[in-house]
Design a protein around this motif. Structure first.
Motif, mmCIF file in Angstrom:
data_model
loop_
_atom_site.group_PDB
_atom_site.id
_atom_site.type_symbol
_atom_site.label_atom_id
_atom_site.label_comp_id
_atom_site.label_asym_id
_atom_site.label_seq_id
_atom_site.Cartn_x
_atom_site.Cartn_y
_atom_site.Cartn_z
ATOM 1 N N MET A 1 -15.546 -5.204 -4.221
ATOM 2 C CA MET A 1 -14.121 -5.340 -4.519
ATOM 3 C C MET A 1 -13.652 -6.707 -4.060
ATOM 4 S SD MET A 1 -10.955 -2.915 -3.247
ATOM 5 C CE MET A 1 -11.455 -1.593 -4.344
ATOM 6 N N SER A 2 -12.801 -7.319 -4.851
ATOM 7 C CA SER A 2 -12.309 -8.649 -4.517
ATOM 8 C C SER A 2 -11.621 -8.660 -3.168
ATOM 9 C CB SER A 2 -11.310 -9.106 -5.584
ATOM 10 O OG SER A 2 -10.615 -10.258 -5.140
ATOM 11 N N PRO A 3 -11.888 -9.682 -2.310
ATOM 12 C CA PRO A 3 -11.244 -9.750 -1.008
ATOM 13 C C PRO A 3 -9.752 -9.999 -1.123
ATOM 14 C CG PRO A 3 -12.473 -11.766 -1.453
ATOM 15 C CD PRO A 3 -12.844 -10.785 -2.509
ATOM 16 N N ARG A 4 -9.298 -10.405 -2.303
ATOM 17 C CA ARG A 4 -7.869 -10.677 -2.467
ATOM 18 C C ARG A 4 -7.064 -9.415 -2.739
ATOM 19 N NH1 ARG A 4 -7.782 -15.390 -6.842
ATOM 20 N NH2 ARG A 4 -9.190 -13.913 -7.837
ATOM 21 N N LYS A 5 -7.751 -8.309 -2.967
ATOM 22 C CA LYS A 5 -7.007 -7.084 -3.228
ATOM 23 C C LYS A 5 -6.248 -6.650 -1.991
ATOM 24 C CE LYS A 5 -8.992 -4.872 -7.207
ATOM 25 N NZ LYS A 5 -9.404 -3.603 -7.788
ATOM 26 N N ALA A 6 -5.069 -6.038 -2.244
ATOM 27 C CA ALA A 6 -4.224 -5.616 -1.134
ATOM 28 C C ALA A 6 -4.961 -4.628 -0.256
ATOM 29 C CB ALA A 6 -2.946 -4.977 -1.681
ATOM 30 N N ALA A 7 -4.721 -4.731 1.055
ATOM 31 C CA ALA A 7 -5.369 -3.837 2.003
ATOM 32 C C ALA A 7 -5.047 -2.392 1.707
ATOM 33 C CB ALA A 7 -4.930 -4.198 3.422
ATOM 34 N N VAL A 8 -3.839 -2.117 1.248
ATOM 35 C CA VAL A 8 -3.452 -0.737 0.966
ATOM 36 C C VAL A 8 -4.338 -0.131 -0.113
ATOM 37 C CG1 VAL A 8 -1.721 -1.351 -0.777
ATOM 38 C CG2 VAL A 8 -1.483 0.777 0.506
ATOM 39 N N LEU A 9 -4.846 -0.979 -1.036
ATOM 40 C CA LEU A 9 -5.736 -0.469 -2.070
ATOM 41 C C LEU A 9 -7.164 -0.371 -1.564
ATOM 42 C CD1 LEU A 9 -4.398 -2.369 -5.217
ATOM 43 C CD2 LEU A 9 -3.843 -0.071 -4.414
ATOM 44 N N ARG A 10 -7.556 -1.304 -0.711
ATOM 45 C CA ARG A 10 -8.916 -1.242 -0.161
ATOM 46 C C ARG A 10 -9.113 0.015 0.668
ATOM 47 N NH1 ARG A 10 -8.120 -6.724 1.337
ATOM 48 N NH2 ARG A 10 -8.154 -6.129 3.547
ATOM 49 N N HIS A 11 -8.007 0.535 1.207
ATOM 50 C CA HIS A 11 -8.132 1.708 2.069
ATOM 51 C C HIS A 11 -7.904 3.010 1.321
ATOM 52 C CE1 HIS A 11 -8.855 -0.624 5.642
ATOM 53 N NE2 HIS A 11 -7.799 -1.365 5.397
ATOM 54 N N GLY A 12 -8.065 2.964 0.001
ATOM 55 C CA GLY A 12 -8.251 4.235 -0.693
ATOM 56 C C GLY A 12 -7.092 4.866 -1.394
ATOM 57 N N GLU A 13 -6.225 4.117 -2.078
ATOM 58 C CA GLU A 13 -5.235 4.744 -2.942
ATOM 59 C C GLU A 13 -5.906 4.951 -4.288
ATOM 60 O OE1 GLU A 13 -1.288 3.557 -3.391
ATOM 61 O OE2 GLU A 13 -0.929 3.226 -1.267
ATOM 62 N N ALA A 14 -6.464 6.131 -4.469
ATOM 63 C CA ALA A 14 -7.228 6.423 -5.674
ATOM 64 C C ALA A 14 -6.346 6.343 -6.911
ATOM 65 C CB ALA A 14 -7.838 7.815 -5.561
ATOM 66 N N GLY A 15 -6.906 5.803 -7.988
ATOM 67 C CA GLY A 15 -6.218 5.792 -9.266
ATOM 68 C C GLY A 15 -5.197 4.673 -9.424
ATOM 69 N N ARG A 16 -5.065 3.810 -8.437
ATOM 70 C CA ARG A 16 -4.103 2.721 -8.555
ATOM 71 C C ARG A 16 -4.833 1.383 -8.583
ATOM 72 N NH1 ARG A 16 0.514 2.365 -4.551
ATOM 73 N NH2 ARG A 16 1.315 1.067 -6.208
ATOM 74 N N ASN A 17 -4.492 0.542 -9.544
ATOM 75 C CA ASN A 17 -5.058 -0.798 -9.558
ATOM 76 C C ASN A 17 -4.031 -1.783 -9.013
ATOM 77 O OD1 ASN A 17 -3.280 -1.538 -11.684
ATOM 78 N ND2 ASN A 17 -4.731 -0.740 -13.192
ATOM 79 N N LEU A 18 -4.442 -3.015 -8.866
ATOM 80 C CA LEU A 18 -3.578 -3.997 -8.222
ATOM 81 C C LEU A 18 -2.346 -4.304 -9.071
ATOM 82 C CD1 LEU A 18 -3.057 -5.735 -5.831
ATOM 83 C CD2 LEU A 18 -4.638 -7.447 -6.726
ATOM 84 N N ARG A 19 -2.494 -4.322 -10.378
ATOM 85 C CA ARG A 19 -1.329 -4.564 -11.244
ATOM 86 C C ARG A 19 -0.266 -3.488 -11.007
ATOM 87 N NH1 ARG A 19 0.276 -6.901 -16.266
ATOM 88 N NH2 ARG A 19 1.656 -5.504 -17.419
ATOM 89 N N GLU A 20 -0.680 -2.230 -10.989
ATOM 90 C CA GLU A 20 0.263 -1.134 -10.751
ATOM 91 C C GLU A 20 0.898 -1.243 -9.371
ATOM 92 O OE1 GLU A 20 -2.369 2.090 -11.318
ATOM 93 O OE2 GLU A 20 -2.045 2.233 -13.476
ATOM 94 N N HIS A 21 0.076 -1.645 -8.388
ATOM 95 C CA HIS A 21 0.580 -1.798 -7.023
ATOM 96 C C HIS A 21 1.664 -2.885 -6.965
ATOM 97 C CE1 HIS A 21 0.743 -2.158 -2.694
ATOM 98 N NE2 HIS A 21 0.280 -3.401 -2.740
ATOM 99 N N LEU A 22 1.449 -3.975 -7.676
ATOM 100 C CA LEU A 22 2.420 -5.066 -7.680
ATOM 101 C C LEU A 22 3.722 -4.652 -8.373
ATOM 102 C CD1 LEU A 22 -0.028 -7.998 -8.463
ATOM 103 C CD2 LEU A 22 1.193 -7.621 -6.305
ATOM 104 N N ILE A 23 3.606 -3.942 -9.487
ATOM 105 C CA ILE A 23 4.800 -3.457 -10.184
ATOM 106 C C ILE A 23 5.569 -2.486 -9.296
ATOM 107 C CG2 ILE A 23 5.610 -2.046 -12.117
ATOM 108 C CD1 ILE A 23 3.292 -3.234 -13.774
ATOM 109 N N ASP A 24 4.844 -1.566 -8.673
ATOM 110 C CA ASP A 24 5.480 -0.577 -7.806
ATOM 111 C C ASP A 24 6.167 -1.250 -6.618
ATOM 112 O OD1 ASP A 24 5.938 2.213 -6.972
ATOM 113 O OD2 ASP A 24 4.601 1.718 -5.319
ATOM 114 N N THR A 25 5.513 -2.250 -6.052
ATOM 115 C CA THR A 25 6.091 -2.972 -4.919
ATOM 116 C C THR A 25 7.370 -3.691 -5.333
ATOM 117 O OG1 THR A 25 3.923 -3.294 -3.896
ATOM 118 C CG2 THR A 25 5.692 -4.774 -3.197
ATOM 119 N N ALA A 26 7.314 -4.381 -6.469
ATOM 120 C CA ALA A 26 8.493 -5.101 -6.948
ATOM 121 C C ALA A 26 9.619 -4.138 -7.289
ATOM 122 C CB ALA A 26 8.129 -5.945 -8.166
ATOM 123 N N ALA A 27 9.289 -2.980 -7.861
ATOM 124 C CA ALA A 27 10.314 -1.984 -8.192
ATOM 125 C C ALA A 27 10.990 -1.466 -6.927
ATOM 126 C CB ALA A 27 9.693 -0.831 -8.970
#
Length: 203
Positions: A1-27
């Motif tokens: 997994m890319s080291p640039r991925k958010a830590a919250v995703l590296r620690h196992g939020e199944a089914g979420r990719n970084l694009r979705e995480h960024l949209i959710d964060t901005a929302a």
């Protein structure tokens, strides 16, 4: 997994990719603090990624904000619950529910749109991505047409839709722009619906 991925995703939020995480964060940031002055840096920091990572998943800031704005609107609508179906209850009661929903919706989402008036590219992207029938205005018009087909309403439902949406806009926008035209008193929901159904002409 890319080291640039958010830590919250590296620690196992199944089914979420970084694009979705960024949209959710901005929302979530839009919900908490609005859109005025919202920067890529603020979104990246909240998401736990480097600033440049956003551009690996979005063409530009406008694409991210348009997607986040759409997610914010969906989140607000999901929190408001379901509206009565055409033919259920009385027309008066269901119209009151529609207007109460519209007022609550606009109170939550119009500040975000107002904060983007200086960024028309974001609003254009949001509009381009919207599907027909997706907005509350579209659903309200569809509800009124269905009630007319059931014989419970007559007349110009497009004009009725514009009137109800207009009440929401005036009520909420007058509070957002304190130096604009003053609205001394906003009519209550019952008064609006009674006037809509009964009219104002002398009989």
């Amino acid at each position: 997994m890319s080291p640039r991925k958010a830590a919250v995703l590296r620690h196992g939020e199944a089914g979420r990719n970084l694009r979705e995480h960024l949209i959710d964060t901005a929302a979530k940031l839009i919900s908490a603090q609005g859109t005025a002055g919202l920067t890529v840096r603020a979104i990246a920091r909240e998401a736990g990624v480097a600033d440049g990572v956003l551009y690996n998943h979005f063409a530009d800031k406008e694409e991210l904000l348009a997607n986040a704005l759409a997610a914010h609107v969906r989140d607000v609508e999901n929190g408001l619950g379901e509206l009565p179906a055409p033919g259920s209850g009385t027309v008066e009661a269901t119209l009151r529910a529609q207007l109460a929903y519209g007022l609550a919706l606009h109170k939550e989402i119009l500040p975000a749109f107002a904060g983007l008036l200086a960024q028309p590219a974001v609003l254009a992207r949001f509009d381009e991505a919207a599907e027909d029938g997706e907005s509350w205005r579209d659903r309200l018009a569809g509800y009124l047409r269905a009630e007319r087909e059931l014989g419970r309403l007559s007349g110009d439902v497009e004009a009725a839709t514009a009137m109800l949406v207009g009440v929401c806009h005036e009520t909420v926008l007058s509070g957002l722009f304190p130096h604009g035209p003053k609205v001394v008193t906003s009519p209550g929901i019952d008064a609006v619906i009674a006037t809509l159904l009964e009219g104002i002409a002398v009989r």
